[in-house]
Structures are given as C-alpha cells and as structure tokens.
Design a protein around this motif. Structure first.
Motif, PDB file in Angstrom:
ATOM      1  N   THR A 106      36.550  54.128  15.097  1.00 35.46           N
ATOM      2  CA  THR A 106      35.225  54.391  14.539  1.00 35.46           C
ATOM      3  C   THR A 106      35.118  53.654  13.218  1.00 35.46           C
ATOM      4  O   THR A 106      36.118  53.163  12.701  1.00 35.46           O
ATOM      5  N   PHE A 107      33.913  53.639  12.689  1.00 34.07           N
ATOM      6  CA  PHE A 107      33.793  53.111  11.338  1.00 34.07           C
ATOM      7  C   PHE A 107      33.535  54.250  10.347  1.00 34.07           C
ATOM      8  O   PHE A 107      32.938  54.075   9.298  1.00 34.07           O
ATOM      9  N   ALA A 108      34.007  55.455  10.708  1.00 33.06           N
ATOM     10  CA  ALA A 108      33.905  56.592   9.791  1.00 33.06           C
ATOM     11  C   ALA A 108      34.872  56.400   8.642  1.00 33.06           C
ATOM     12  O   ALA A 108      35.930  55.815   8.817  1.00 33.06           O
ATOM     13  N   PRO A 109      34.513  56.923   7.472  1.00 31.89           N
ATOM     14  CA  PRO A 109      35.383  56.709   6.314  1.00 31.89           C
ATOM     15  C   PRO A 109      36.642  57.562   6.346  1.00 31.89           C
ATOM     16  O   PRO A 109      37.546  57.337   5.569  1.00 31.89           O
TER      17      PRO A 109
ATOM     18  N   ALA B  38      26.183  60.215  12.406  1.00 31.46           N
ATOM     19  CA  ALA B  38      26.257  60.695  11.028  1.00 31.46           C
ATOM     20  C   ALA B  38      26.910  62.068  10.978  1.00 31.46           C
ATOM     21  O   ALA B  38      27.688  62.384  10.078  1.00 31.46           O
ATOM     22  N   PHE B  39      26.615  62.847  11.973  1.00 28.92           N
ATOM     23  CA  PHE B  39      27.177  64.190  12.027  1.00 28.92           C
ATOM     24  C   PHE B  39      28.699  64.129  12.218  1.00 28.92           C
ATOM     25  O   PHE B  39      29.436  64.928  11.664  1.00 28.92           O
TER      26      PHE B  39
ATOM     27  N   GLY C 236      26.187  58.205  20.951  1.00 31.98           N
ATOM     28  CA  GLY C 236      25.171  57.169  20.783  1.00 31.98           C
ATOM     29  C   GLY C 236      23.999  57.411  21.717  1.00 31.98           C
ATOM     30  O   GLY C 236      23.569  58.550  21.902  1.00 31.98           O
ATOM     31  N   ASN C 237      23.509  56.337  22.327  1.00 28.21           N
ATOM     32  CA  ASN C 237      22.309  56.459  23.167  1.00 28.21           C
ATOM     33  C   ASN C 237      22.569  57.038  24.546  1.00 28.21           C
ATOM     34  O   ASN C 237      21.638  57.216  25.328  1.00 28.21           O
ATOM     35  N   LYS C 238      23.817  57.275  24.887  1.00 28.80           N
ATOM     36  CA  LYS C 238      24.165  57.870  26.178  1.00 28.80           C
ATOM     37  C   LYS C 238      23.632  57.050  27.356  1.00 28.80           C
ATOM     38  O   LYS C 238      23.176  57.607  28.361  1.00 28.80           O
ATOM     39  N   ALA C 239      23.672  55.738  27.223  1.00 29.12           N
ATOM     40  CA  ALA C 239      23.132  54.891  28.290  1.00 29.12           C
ATOM     41  C   ALA C 239      23.896  55.109  29.587  1.00 29.12           C
ATOM     42  O   ALA C 239      23.305  55.146  30.665  1.00 29.12           O
ATOM     43  N   VAL C 240      25.185  55.258  29.504  1.00 23.60           N
ATOM     44  CA  VAL C 240      26.010  55.403  30.711  1.00 23.60           C
ATOM     45  C   VAL C 240      26.724  56.756  30.705  1.00 23.60           C
ATOM     46  O   VAL C 240      26.465  57.600  31.556  1.00 23.60           O
ATOM     47  N   LEU C 241      27.624  56.957  29.775  1.00 24.27           N
ATOM     48  CA  LEU C 241      28.352  58.229  29.722  1.00 24.27           C
ATOM     49  C   LEU C 241      27.568  59.221  28.872  1.00 24.27           C
ATOM     50  O   LEU C 241      27.079  58.883  27.797  1.00 24.27           O
TER      51      LEU C 241
ATOM     52  N   THR D 141      43.205  69.708  25.325  1.00 24.71           N
ATOM     53  CA  THR D 141      41.942  70.226  24.783  1.00 24.71           C
ATOM     54  C   THR D 141      41.837  71.727  25.032  1.00 24.71           C
ATOM     55  O   THR D 141      41.783  72.153  26.180  1.00 24.71           O
ATOM     56  N   ASP D 142      41.818  72.520  23.962  1.00 25.92           N
ATOM     57  CA  ASP D 142      41.663  73.968  24.115  1.00 25.92           C
ATOM     58  C   ASP D 142      40.206  74.396  24.030  1.00 25.92           C
ATOM     59  O   ASP D 142      39.815  75.412  24.608  1.00 25.92           O
ATOM     60  N   VAL D 143      39.426  73.661  23.248  1.00 27.76           N
ATOM     61  CA  VAL D 143      38.020  74.009  23.065  1.00 27.76           C
ATOM     62  C   VAL D 143      37.201  72.722  23.043  1.00 27.76           C
ATOM     63  O   VAL D 143      37.626  71.717  22.465  1.00 27.76           O
ATOM     64  N   ILE D 144      36.029  72.766  23.700  1.00 26.83           N
ATOM     65  CA  ILE D 144      35.115  71.621  23.667  1.00 26.83           C
ATOM     66  C   ILE D 144      33.923  72.003  22.800  1.00 26.83           C
ATOM     67  O   ILE D 144      33.326  73.066  22.988  1.00 26.83           O
ATOM     68  N   VAL D 145      33.621  71.133  21.852  1.00 23.80           N
ATOM     69  CA  VAL D 145      32.547  71.422  20.907  1.00 23.80           C
ATOM     70  C   VAL D 145      31.528  70.295  20.982  1.00 23.80           C
ATOM     71  O   VAL D 145      31.899  69.126  21.060  1.00 23.80           O
ATOM     72  N   GLY D 146      30.251  70.642  20.985  1.00 27.09           N
ATOM     73  CA  GLY D 146      29.236  69.608  21.085  1.00 27.09           C
ATOM     74  C   GLY D 146      28.097  69.783  20.102  1.00 27.09           C
ATOM     75  O   GLY D 146      27.646  70.907  19.847  1.00 27.09           O
ATOM     76  N   TYR D 147      27.661  68.668  19.548  1.00 24.11           N
ATOM     77  CA  TYR D 147      26.421  68.649  18.787  1.00 24.11           C
ATOM     78  C   TYR D 147      25.437  67.810  19.599  1.00 24.11           C
ATOM     79  O   TYR D 147      25.654  66.622  19.822  1.00 24.11           O
ATOM     80  N   LEU D 148      24.371  68.456  20.083  1.00 24.10           N
ATOM     81  CA  LEU D 148      23.436  67.761  20.963  1.00 24.10           C
ATOM     82  C   LEU D 148      22.022  67.844  20.420  1.00 24.10           C
ATOM     83  O   LEU D 148      21.633  68.842  19.805  1.00 24.10           O
ATOM     84  N   GLU D 149      21.277  66.789  20.664  1.00 22.29           N
ATOM     85  CA  GLU D 149      19.852  66.823  20.356  1.00 22.29           C
ATOM     86  C   GLU D 149      19.042  66.952  21.639  1.00 22.29           C
ATOM     87  O   GLU D 149      17.928  67.459  21.647  1.00 22.29           O
ATOM     88  N   SER D 150      19.615  66.465  22.720  1.00 19.64           N
ATOM     89  CA  SER D 150      18.973  66.600  24.025  1.00 19.64           C
ATOM     90  C   SER D 150      20.084  66.616  25.058  1.00 19.64           C
ATOM     91  O   SER D 150      21.218  66.273  24.759  1.00 19.64           O
ATOM     92  N   VAL D 151      19.728  67.025  26.255  1.00 15.05           N
ATOM     93  CA  VAL D 151      20.696  66.972  27.346  1.00 15.05           C
ATOM     94  C   VAL D 151      20.171  65.968  28.349  1.00 15.05           C
ATOM     95  O   VAL D 151      19.022  66.043  28.787  1.00 15.05           O
ATOM     96  N   GLU D 152      20.995  64.996  28.665  1.00 10.88           N
ATOM     97  CA  GLU D 152      20.559  63.859  29.459  1.00 10.88           C
ATOM     98  C   GLU D 152      20.114  64.284  30.864  1.00 10.88           C
ATOM     99  O   GLU D 152      19.009  64.017  31.284  1.00 10.88           O
TER     100      GLU D 152
END
Ligand code: ADP
Ligand code: MG
Length: 696
Positions: free
Chosen positions: A141-144, A160-161, A183-188, A203-214
């Motif tokens: 990533t390009f996260a700091p 950003a999140f 990102g834009n979720k074009a494929v995945l 993975t013990d827990v899956i966490v999601g930040y969503l604005e929409s569901v594809e």
C-alpha cells in the motif's frame, strides 16, 4: 484460503510504476515493501534500479505472482493485459481515473473488467490503496504506517479509512492478518473477500467498512456460510440517506437502500455496528475472547458509580444481569467484608486489594449463570493494576468465560494494558463500552446458534396470479389498486368479498350479494391515497349505494378531471374494531432483491415508521420474528385487556406475500395497507402495487 491467497501472501511482487521520485505513490509502495519476506521487483523502463532493487522494463519479465499497478490510468489496461499474458493472476490496481472519474474513466473500468474476464484475473481496485498481508510482511500500500500483526482481516471501501485505521490500530492493541482496500470494486468485491477469509485459518474475525454492497444477494449467500464460523462485523455508512428513491408505495418509501442492507446483513448473520469505534471494539473482543454460553453478565467492581453505569449498559445490550447461585453468594460472603455487596453488581468496596477483587472474580466466573463478566476498578492505594491485569488474565483463561475490563485511569491503566492485550482482554475507560463489547459477543452467540430455516412455500394458484398481472400489463397499466385483489386470493391471502363495477345499478347488485352495509372505494390508477380525497366510504347502506357511487366519481373528477377511473369497488365490510390495522408490503432493492415489510398500518403508517424488514422469500419463523420486532408488538399480543390478534395468520400472510413477490419479479412495489389483523384471522382490505410490464 483458496484462490485469493496470493493477493496477501505472494512469492514475488511486481511494482509497476515504481520510482524514486520523492513523495510519489510508486516510491511509497517500494519503500513499504521493504519488510516483505518474498521478492520485490520494481518495473519501470526508465530505471536500472529503484531503491536499490534491480528494476525490469516490463511486467511480463518479472515472473511475479502479484502485480501492483501504479501507472497513469491511460497505461493501466496495457499493463494488466501484459500481466495476464505473462500468467500473473493477481493484480492490484492502485491507479485512479476509472469509474469514479466518470466518462472516459467509466469506459476504462469496463475494459478492465473485460480483461479480467479474458485472463481470469483477480483484480483489486482500481483506485485502491493496496493490500496488506502481515504473516509475510507484505505492505503493498502507499499508507504511511504498516499494520500490526493479528488475526483480524479487514476490508474497506475507503482507502483513507484504511490509513486512519492502521494509524490508530498500532496504539490500541488491534492487530491484522490481511487488509484490502477495495477501491472501485470493478472485479473483486466484499463478498469475494468474506468468502476467502471464511476459509482462512489465520483470520479469526472479518471486519468491513462499506459504503455500498455491490451484489447484495450474493453477499448474503456467501456471508451466511461464513458467519457461523467466523464473525463478520460491518459498519456501513450512508444510514441516513434521505429518501433514496422516489417511491410510489409506503413500502418503497420506508424500505430504502440502507434498510435493505440492514435486512441483508441480518439474514447473513453479519454484526452491523454504527460507529468506527464499535467496529473495532467488536473486532477486538471477538478476536480475543470466547463466545459466552449464556447472556448473564456478572459485574465486579470496587466502586459504586461505575458499577451502576455498567448495570445500565447491560439493559441496553442483549444481556441480563446474572443471578448468582447460593454457592456463589456463600463464597462471596466468605471473602468479602461487611458492607460489600455480594449480589450482582458485586461491590468489593474501595479498600479492596488485588486478592479480594480477584477472589470475587473467581467466584462469579465459576457460576453457571454467568456467561461473561466485566471487571471494573477505580485506582486506589490498595490496588496494583499491573498485578491485577495479570491475575484477571489468568482467571479468564482458567474459566474460559469471556471478560472485559474497565481499569479506569490514565498512566496506571496503561501499565495494565500490555498484559490485558496479550490475553485478548479489551480494557476500556468507559464501563458502558466494556459491557457493550460483551453485548457484541452475545449477539454473535445468537448468530452462531440460530437455526437456519428454509423459506416456507405454500400451495398457490400461480397461473391465476399471472393472469391478473398479464391482463393489467396488456392494458398498459403499471399502477394497480384494489382491482387486482384476485392476486392476493390466488396466493391464499384472505380478502373480503368485493368487485369493481362501473354503474350504480351494478354496485347495488354486488352490495345485495355481499352484505349490508358495504364499503365503496374509487378505483383509479391516478389516485394513490383514496381516503385523502374522500374516495373511501365505509358503512354504506344499500339505500345509499347509488348516491355513494355518484359522489365517489364526482370527487375523483374534482381531484383530477382527466383521471382514469376504472370504476368503484364494492367491498364487504370488515369488522376492524377488534383488530389492528397493519401494513404488509414488498419492495425490490437493486442490490438485495425482493423484501418484505411489516408494521403498523392504516393512515399514519409513514408517520409512525414502525416497521420490520426482511429479505424474501421468508421462512415462517422469520415472518413471526417481524411481529415481535415492531414497537407496536404489544398491540398485536393483546395490550390493555384486548384479545391478541391471530399471530399465526399474520405470519402466514407475510410468508405468502413473500412467495408472491419472489415468484413475480414484475411486482416492483406492493402495499397491503391495511392488513386488518384480528383475533380471528386477517383480512387484506386494500392493495396497491407497481408493475414492470417488461419483466412479465
Ligand atoms: P386508502 O389507503 O387508499 O386511503 P383503503 O382501502 O386503505 O384506502 O381505506 C382506508 C381506510 O378505510 C382503511 O385504513 C380502513 O380503516 C377503512 N377500510 C377500508 N376498507 C374497509 C373494509 N372493507 N372494511 C372496513 N374498513 C375498511
Ligand atoms: Mg390503504
């Protein structure tokens, strides 16, 4: 973890667009990959080396299994094609300038999707911040800031999140396994990662930040399989979007996109939370603590006030204050001084030392009525937080009962946090948050234990229903009203006798057949709310039928001179006094598909907005749960000495309606309002629906 694992644990990563230019994404990517266990191959024809690594001219020459693409948008498609040709199956497109940019960008995104299809590529993005896989030190990533390692896998629609969360997590004992910025979720999209992480040991827990569901339906299908094993917690923004669609039914107006998502998450067993803080509180406790066996909570505290706050919070969560057995009470009396409270919340009082506090914790954790516990302490001279943390961690591990703590204070509390973090015990300043986290565990327990019921199917007359819709379609009607009541009859939903007529003479003839008095209603696709214009007459005696007919037509003409009038419905009068006017409706969400709504009906339906929503088709048990969910539930179960309504009949009507809307995609929105629910059954007295003739 199936086909997506090279995204998070590749052997060799090609960074296409790598550069040494300070401040560039291409450089940040290469620098962030410094700790990667595998090999990093910069791709840039203008460099011999990038940050000391030998560079290649082309992605096709890298022999990588993951390509991270950060070239200008106009060059992305060529790179992706070349990657596909070279057999690289996993691609992360960091570059922006696709769907989010509109116009040319949208076309480019369509081409990217086509390329992914052609070469069978797993593409993340475009417009993604990148991916992280901590087990192999991958920070593509390009996260700091890198992600601390742990067992939470995290997907985010906002890049950003991701950066904000990584920054915050490092200081809060939250560790990640895999992270993806969608990102834009074009494929995945989110469903792909939930499926993949559901099979992932790490993975013990899956966490999601969503604005929409594809693709809501697919998400539900996928997540439903995962959630009994691996908890999925989601925060979805956009809760309060104002009237997302111009709906022509009550149901459409009330079953907006966000509520559809809520219904979908519920069906999928996803824990939905409202805030980012809750998201990671939930993730932390689910990753660190076991699932409780009962909803009973024990509160142990050395201070009264916080104990009361915790007790209040128990009431706000799906928890109850555990009632201790005699044995426990005896043990507590034995160990606690005069003036202590041995009942829940246990108060060991302010002069307690570690030993006394822990003796109490030990006793309550031993009690079968205690499913989880919160340990609260205010700093005192007699307590040593460091030792206390270690002791509580031991007790938690020994009993296997989930614990959260609330060791209040500043510097001293921090001294305890390492031991608690190591034990997976979340510590909070706020007692309500400590209890809230236990509430999350209880919610998850319900999800894990729920029985999956199959949708109920009834014997219905599908052909008769199709006939009603087709005849309407043939005359070009898109808005149907009570003239379509036979649709409900065909699906076994009880309706009063009634007929649409076009003359006073016929009206009287029908009235003489079905009863005295009758109800008369104007029937017009142009009049949505009949009673608003005086278009419903209740209790019409036979001698008044002629006048009523003329009056209804006049009112309709006054309201809208060119309104199409199909006639007047003469309907059997239903006794409503002993019943409750409810609404049963259906809607169709673009992502989540057909939905069923139930709530308090009648004329104030949208004022009250007291409704429950589910995905169709419905299992009867889910339909039944809708009755209990609304605030007006006591009205149905017989408040104030009234007889309870026939709840099985309401339940069945909802399930039948859900079958109808599932069988006929042409029904876009439908309201039965009111569905009169009485002690002796239900009656659908009004109907309105919107038809999509092209889908028939
Ligand atoms: P609209 O919703 O278009 O105003 P309805 O058919 O729902 O028209 O009628 C409005 C109200 O009239 C209902 O909420 C109900 O209280 C009453 N009503 C309608 N039909 C009947 C009936 N057959 N028996 C008794 N009351 C009725
Ligand atoms: Mg109505």
């Amino acid at each position: 973890m199936g086909g997506l694992s090279p995204l998070f644990a590749p052997d060799r990563v090609a960074v296409v667009g790598a550069t040494e230019r300070p401040g560039s994404v291409g450089r940040a990517l290469v620098e962030n990959l410094a700790d990667f266990d595998g090999e990093v191959v910069p791709v840039n024809p203008n460099y011999e080396t990038v940050c000391g690594l030998p560079a290649r001219d082309r992605v096709g020459d890298t022999d990588a299994d993951l390509a991270v693409v950060a070239v200008p948008a106009s060059a992305v498609l060529d790179v992706v094609r070349e990657a596909g040709e070279a057999g690289i199956r996993h691609v992360v497109v960091i570059s922006a300038g696709f769907g989010e940019a509109g116009g040319e960008g949208a076309a480019r995104e369509r081409d990217l999707i086509a390329l992914a299809d052609e070469y069978d590529l797993n593409v993340v993005g475009p417009n993604s911040l990148g991916v992280i896989g901590t087990p192999v030190g991958l920070n593509a990533t390009f996260a700091p800031r890198a992600a601390p390692a742990g067992s939470i896998s995290f997907l985010s629609q906002s890049g950003a999140f991701v950066t904000a969360v990584l920054d915050w997590a490092a200081d809060h004992g939250v560790g990640f396994k895999d992270v993806v910025s969608l990102g834009n979720k074009a494929v995945l999209d989110e469903a792909d990662f939930v499926a993949s992480w559901g099979d992932d040991e790490g993975t013990d827990v899956i966490v999601g930040y969503l604005e929409s569901v594809e693709d809501g339906r697919r998400f539900v299908e996928v997540a439903r399989e995962v959630t009994p094993e691996t908890p999925v917690v989601v925060v979805k923004s956009g809760r309060t979007e104002a009237g997302a669609q111009a709906a022509s039914s009550h149901t459409g107006a009330m079953a907006g996109q966000d509520r559809a998502a809520a219904a979908g998450f519920r069906e999928a067993g996803v824990v939905r939370v409202d805030t980012v803080q809750e998201l990671f509180d939930a993730a932390r406790v689910l990753a660190g603590q076991p699932v409780p066996e009962t909803d009973g909570v024990a509160v142990v505290t050395n201070a009264g006030g916080p104990g009361v706050m915790a007790t209040d919070a128990v009431g706000d969560a799906p928890l109850s204050l555990a009632e201790f057995g005699n044995h426990t009470l005896e043990r507590l009396r034995d160990r606690l001084p005069e003036g202590a409270n041995v009942y829940n919340p246990v108060d060991v009082i302010g002069d307690a030392d570690n030993e006394r506090l822990c003796a109490a914790v030990d006793a309550v954790l031993d009690d079968d009525a205690v499913g989880s516990a919160v340990v609260i302490a205010a700093p005192t001279a007699t307590l040593d937080y460091g030792d206390l943390a270690a002791d509580v961690a031991d007790l938690q591990a020994r009993h296997g009962v989930p614990v959260t703590t609330c060791l209040m204070g500043g510097e001293r509390a921090r001294s305890a946090e390492d031991a608690l973090d190591a034990a997976g015990i979340p510590n909070y300043f706020d007692p309500a948050r400590a209890v809230g986290s236990l509430g999350i565990l209880s919610r998850y327990r319900e999800i894990r234990e729920r029985e999956r019921a199959e949708p109920t199917t009834y014997d219905v007359d599908r052909e008769a229903a199709r006939d009603v819709l087709e005849r309407a379609g043939e005359r070009g009607a898109t808005r149907l009203g009570v003239e379509a009541m036979p649709l409900l009859d065909a699906y076994g939903i009880p309706t009063p006798a009634g007929e649409v007529v076009d003359s006073p003479v016929d009206a009287l003839a029908v009235a003489e057949r079905i009863g005295d008095p009758v109800v008369m209603k104007i029937v017009s696709p142009d009049i949505l709310h009949k009673s608003d214009i005086g278009g419903v007459k209740v209790g019409v005696a036979h001698e008044d039928v002629y006048d009523a007919f003329e009056d209804l037509v006049t009112r309709a003409r006054n309201y809208q001179p060119d309104a199409t009038i199909l006639g007047v419905q003469v309907q059997e009068m239903v006794e409503t006094e002993s019943g409750v006017e409810t609404i049963a409706g259906t809607n169709r969400d673009p992502q989540f598909g057909p939905l069923v709504l139930f709530g308090l009906g009648g004329v104030f339906v949208e004022v009250m907005e007291d409704t429950a929503l589910r995905l169709a088709p419905l299992a009867e048990s889910e339909a039944r749960a809708m009755l209990d969910e609304i605030q007006a539930a006591p009205l149905l179960s017989g408040a104030r000495g009234r007889d309870p309504v026939d709840e099985p009949a309401v339940t069945e009507a909802l399930a039948r309606l859900s079958q109808l809307v599932t069988d006929f995609p042409a029904i876009l929105e439908l309201d039965v309002n009111p569905l009169v629910a009485r002690p002796d059954g239900v009656q659908a007295v009004d109907l309105r629906l919107t038809l999509d003739p092209d889908t028939l």
